[in-house]
Design a protein around this motif. Structure first.
Motif, short mmCIF file in Angstrom:
data_model
loop_
_atom_site.label_atom_id
_atom_site.label_comp_id
_atom_site.label_asym_id
_atom_site.label_seq_id
_atom_site.Cartn_x
_atom_site.Cartn_y
_atom_site.Cartn_z
N TYR A 283 0.80 -1.23 0.00
CA TYR A 283 0.00 0.00 0.00
C TYR A 283 0.83 1.27 0.00
O TYR A 283 0.36 2.32 -0.45
CB TYR A 283 -1.03 0.00 1.13
CG TYR A 283 -0.54 0.21 2.54
CD1 TYR A 283 -0.09 1.46 2.99
CD2 TYR A 283 -0.58 -0.83 3.47
CE1 TYR A 283 0.32 1.66 4.29
CE2 TYR A 283 -0.17 -0.64 4.78
CZ TYR A 283 0.28 0.60 5.19
OH TYR A 283 0.69 0.80 6.48
N SER A 284 2.08 1.21 0.46
CA SER A 284 2.91 2.41 0.42
C SER A 284 3.23 2.81 -1.02
O SER A 284 3.58 3.96 -1.29
CB SER A 284 4.21 2.19 1.20
OG SER A 284 4.96 1.13 0.63
N VAL A 285 3.10 1.86 -1.94
CA VAL A 285 3.31 2.16 -3.37
C VAL A 285 1.97 2.27 -4.09
O VAL A 285 1.76 3.17 -4.91
CB VAL A 285 4.17 1.06 -4.03
CG1 VAL A 285 4.34 1.36 -5.52
CG2 VAL A 285 5.53 0.95 -3.34
N SER A 286 1.03 1.37 -3.79
CA SER A 286 -0.22 1.31 -4.55
C SER A 286 -1.12 2.52 -4.32
O SER A 286 -1.82 2.96 -5.24
CB SER A 286 -0.99 0.03 -4.20
OG SER A 286 -1.47 0.06 -2.87
N ILE A 287 -1.12 3.08 -3.11
CA ILE A 287 -2.00 4.22 -2.82
C ILE A 287 -1.58 5.48 -3.59
O ILE A 287 -2.40 6.09 -4.28
CB ILE A 287 -2.07 4.49 -1.31
CG1 ILE A 287 -2.76 3.31 -0.60
CG2 ILE A 287 -2.84 5.78 -1.03
CD1 ILE A 287 -4.15 2.99 -1.10
N PRO A 288 -0.31 5.91 -3.51
CA PRO A 288 0.07 7.07 -4.34
C PRO A 288 -0.02 6.78 -5.83
O PRO A 288 -0.33 7.67 -6.62
CB PRO A 288 1.52 7.35 -3.91
CG PRO A 288 1.99 6.11 -3.24
CD PRO A 288 0.79 5.49 -2.62
N LEU A 289 0.25 5.53 -6.24
CA LEU A 289 0.11 5.18 -7.65
C LEU A 289 -1.36 5.28 -8.06
O LEU A 289 -1.68 5.79 -9.15
CB LEU A 289 0.63 3.77 -7.90
CG LEU A 289 0.54 3.26 -9.34
CD1 LEU A 289 1.44 4.09 -10.26
CD2 LEU A 289 0.93 1.79 -9.41
N GLY A 290 -2.25 4.82 -7.20
CA GLY A 290 -3.68 4.89 -7.50
C GLY A 290 -4.16 6.32 -7.65
O GLY A 290 -5.01 6.62 -8.48
N ALA A 291 -3.61 7.23 -6.83
CA ALA A 291 -3.98 8.64 -6.94
C ALA A 291 -3.56 9.23 -8.27
O ALA A 291 -4.02 10.31 -8.67
CB ALA A 291 -3.35 9.43 -5.80
N THR A 292 -2.68 8.52 -8.98
CA THR A 292 -2.18 8.99 -10.28
C THR A 292 -2.89 8.32 -11.45
O THR A 292 -3.23 8.98 -12.43
CB THR A 292 -0.66 8.71 -10.38
OG1 THR A 292 0.00 9.31 -9.28
CG2 THR A 292 -0.10 9.27 -11.67
N ILE A 293 -3.15 7.01 -11.37
CA ILE A 293 -3.67 6.30 -12.54
C ILE A 293 -5.02 5.63 -12.34
O ILE A 293 -5.66 5.24 -13.32
CB ILE A 293 -2.67 5.23 -13.04
CG1 ILE A 293 -2.58 4.07 -12.03
CG2 ILE A 293 -1.31 5.83 -13.33
CD1 ILE A 293 -1.83 2.87 -12.55
N ASN A 294 -5.50 5.51 -11.10
CA ASN A 294 -6.79 4.85 -10.87
C ASN A 294 -7.89 5.90 -10.90
O ASN A 294 -8.22 6.50 -9.88
CB ASN A 294 -6.78 4.11 -9.53
CG ASN A 294 -8.04 3.31 -9.31
OD1 ASN A 294 -8.64 2.80 -10.27
ND2 ASN A 294 -8.47 3.20 -8.08
N MET A 295 -8.46 6.15 -12.06
CA MET A 295 -9.33 7.30 -12.27
C MET A 295 -10.69 6.90 -12.86
O MET A 295 -11.08 7.38 -13.92
CB MET A 295 -8.64 8.31 -13.19
CG MET A 295 -7.39 8.91 -12.60
SD MET A 295 -7.81 10.06 -11.27
CE MET A 295 -6.17 10.46 -10.65
N ALA A 296 -11.40 6.01 -12.18
CA ALA A 296 -12.71 5.58 -12.66
C ALA A 296 -13.67 6.76 -12.76
O ALA A 296 -14.41 6.90 -13.74
CB ALA A 296 -13.27 4.51 -11.73
N GLY A 297 -13.67 7.62 -11.75
CA GLY A 297 -14.57 8.77 -11.76
C GLY A 297 -14.27 9.72 -12.90
O GLY A 297 -15.19 10.26 -13.54
N ALA A 298 -12.99 9.92 -13.19
CA ALA A 298 -12.61 10.79 -14.30
C ALA A 298 -13.06 10.20 -15.62
O ALA A 298 -13.55 10.92 -16.51
CB ALA A 298 -11.09 10.99 -14.30
N ALA A 299 -12.94 8.88 -15.79
CA ALA A 299 -13.37 8.22 -17.02
C ALA A 299 -14.87 8.39 -17.22
O ALA A 299 -15.34 8.61 -18.35
CB ALA A 299 -13.00 6.73 -16.98
N ILE A 300 -15.63 8.31 -16.14
CA ILE A 300 -17.09 8.51 -16.22
C ILE A 300 -17.41 9.93 -16.65
O ILE A 300 -18.24 10.17 -17.53
CB ILE A 300 -17.74 8.19 -14.86
CG1 ILE A 300 -17.67 6.69 -14.58
CG2 ILE A 300 -19.18 8.68 -14.82
CD1 ILE A 300 -18.07 6.31 -13.18
N THR A 301 -16.75 10.90 -16.02
CA THR A 301 -16.98 12.30 -16.37
C THR A 301 -16.69 12.58 -17.84
O THR A 301 -17.49 13.23 -18.54
CB THR A 301 -16.11 13.22 -15.49
OG1 THR A 301 -16.46 13.04 -14.12
CG2 THR A 301 -16.28 14.68 -15.87
#
Length: 404
Positions: A283-301
């Motif tokens: 999680y020390s890597v996945s959480i900041p990475l997710g804030a960069t590339i995990n963008m489901a809400g942005a894709a919907i918008t």
């Protein structure tokens, strides 16, 4: 007074935040001109944004420096879930368009002076340049792509240093985490100020004309959060995902909704992962990475507003074209954090698939900014809570395999 503080400190953080929301709502309605209250929210978000880049750097670098050969981190599974989740959200937005086709009133008053990227190539170029940003500047400007890159480089380089040096990095990580804990404990006061600002500065009148658009955006995000993501989680874990889903929405999504910043919510997500007992190396890597590339809400918008423009202009699209739009939206959404203006300014990229001029596309962006009070809050809540959800799902899926 001492007794009050003891009771307050014993009260769960979520309940304290709920109290802050209610007080902020009433103060926004009764004392809308008391701007000092809103300053509390700005200071809270400012504190989170200030500490988050440093936290990401030291946690990622420390995790990688302490990583031993053969140690499991589940990162490949997490990244796969991020990509699948973002594409699924974009595809759901396309399906919703067939059920609730929207149209917009495009006028010059909706235009914005902001400059959107001209295509996917420019999005990727921006991202690549962010990778090699000066590390000090990356931390100072909250360029998380650059922060992650240099944290990985330093973390790998420090694998072979002396134990004393590694211990120093570990201490720095613990001290930074402690500072973050102090800031998070101020969340009820900060969110009180954020709610006050939203209520006092943004009446419901301007949003009434766009009620259907808001309903479709929020409804689609709720569908992804409560149906699609749990389905993905169930397939991976083979157990009831809703207790985990609701906890992520409650403890991560709630604060993200009010801060409207995935970056500011990184410390909150780190704490939630710790409370869930997840592997810190992951999680020390996945959480900041997710804030960069995990963008489901942005894709919907991107998809909802782009397809609304398509419907308004009477452009007919087949299913394959809509599928291509989902791919473009997913890729663009992953680059949203590297483009000024976030997901809204990536709408012209998607509009270009249908030959919609940049002038018309920017009018759609303008409408997006009008409804942004709610859209951006819900988008960030979905994005940020999903970071924790998929990190936990990746680890629990491994546990399930070990049981079998």
């Amino acid at each position: 007074m001492t007794r009050f503080f003891k009771i307050w400190n014993r009260t769960p953080l979520i309940k304290r935040i709920a109290i802050g929301v209610v007080i902020g709502l009433f103060l926004g309605l009764l004392l809308p001109k008391l701007s000092l209250i809103g300053l509390l929210g700005q200071m809270f978000v400012g504190g989170l944004k200030a500490i988050a880049p440093l936290l990401v750097f030291v946690l990622v670098a420390n995790a990688l420096s302490q990583h031993e050969e053969g140690q499991k981190s589940n990162m490949s599974t997490v990244i796969g879930l991020y990509l699948v989740g973002t594409f699924s959200a974009a595809f759901v937005a396309v399906l919703v368009n067939y059920i609730f086709p929207l149209t917009l009133t495009l006028t010059k008053s909706a235009e914005t002076d902001l400059a959107a990227p001209q295509g996917i190539a420019e999005v990727f170029q921006t991202l690549l340049l962010k990778l090699v940003d000066n590390p000090i500047n990356a931390i100072a400007t909250a360029n998380y792509i650059g922060v992650l890159t240099w944290a990985v480089v330093f973390g790998l380089a420090m694998r072979n240093v002396s134990p004393a040096t590694k211990e120093l990095l570990q201490t720095l990580s613990e001290v930074t985490s402690k500072v973050v804990t102090w800031i998070i404990n101020l969340a009820p006061i900060g969110i009180l100020g954020l709610v006050f600002t939203t209520i006092s500065e943004n009446g419901v009148g301007i949003l009434a004309d766009y009620g259907l658009l808001i309903a479709v955006l929020v409804g689609t995000m709720l569908t992804v959060a409560l149906v699609v993501n749990p389905l993905i989680a169930f397939i991976m874990m083979r157990e009831n995902p809703y207790p985990l889903v609701f906890r992520c929405l409650r403890e991560s999504g709630l604060t993200a909704f009010f801060t409207r910043s995935s970056a500011a919510n990184i410390p909150v997500n780190m704490k939630l992962c710790e409370d869930l007992g997840l592997n810190k190396d992951t999680y020390s890597v996945s959480i900041p990475l997710g804030a960069t590339i995990n963008m489901a809400g942005a894709a919907i918008t991107i998809n909802v507003l782009t397809l609304a423009a398509v419907n308004t202009l009477g452009i007919s699209i087949d299913f394959l074209t809509a599928l291509l739009l989902s791919v473009v939206a997913a890729v663009s959404a992953c680059g949203a954090s590297g483009v000024a203006g976030g997901s809204l300014l990536l709408i012209p990229v998607a509009c270009s698939l249908f030959g919609i001029s940049n002038d018309l596309a920017m009018q759609v962006v303008g409408i997006g900014f009008i409804v942004g009070v709610i859209q951006d809050s819900c988008e960030t809540a979905l994005n940020s809570s999903t970071d924790v959800l998929f990190t936990a799902v990746a680890e629990k899926s491994v546990w399930g395999k070990k049981k079998r």
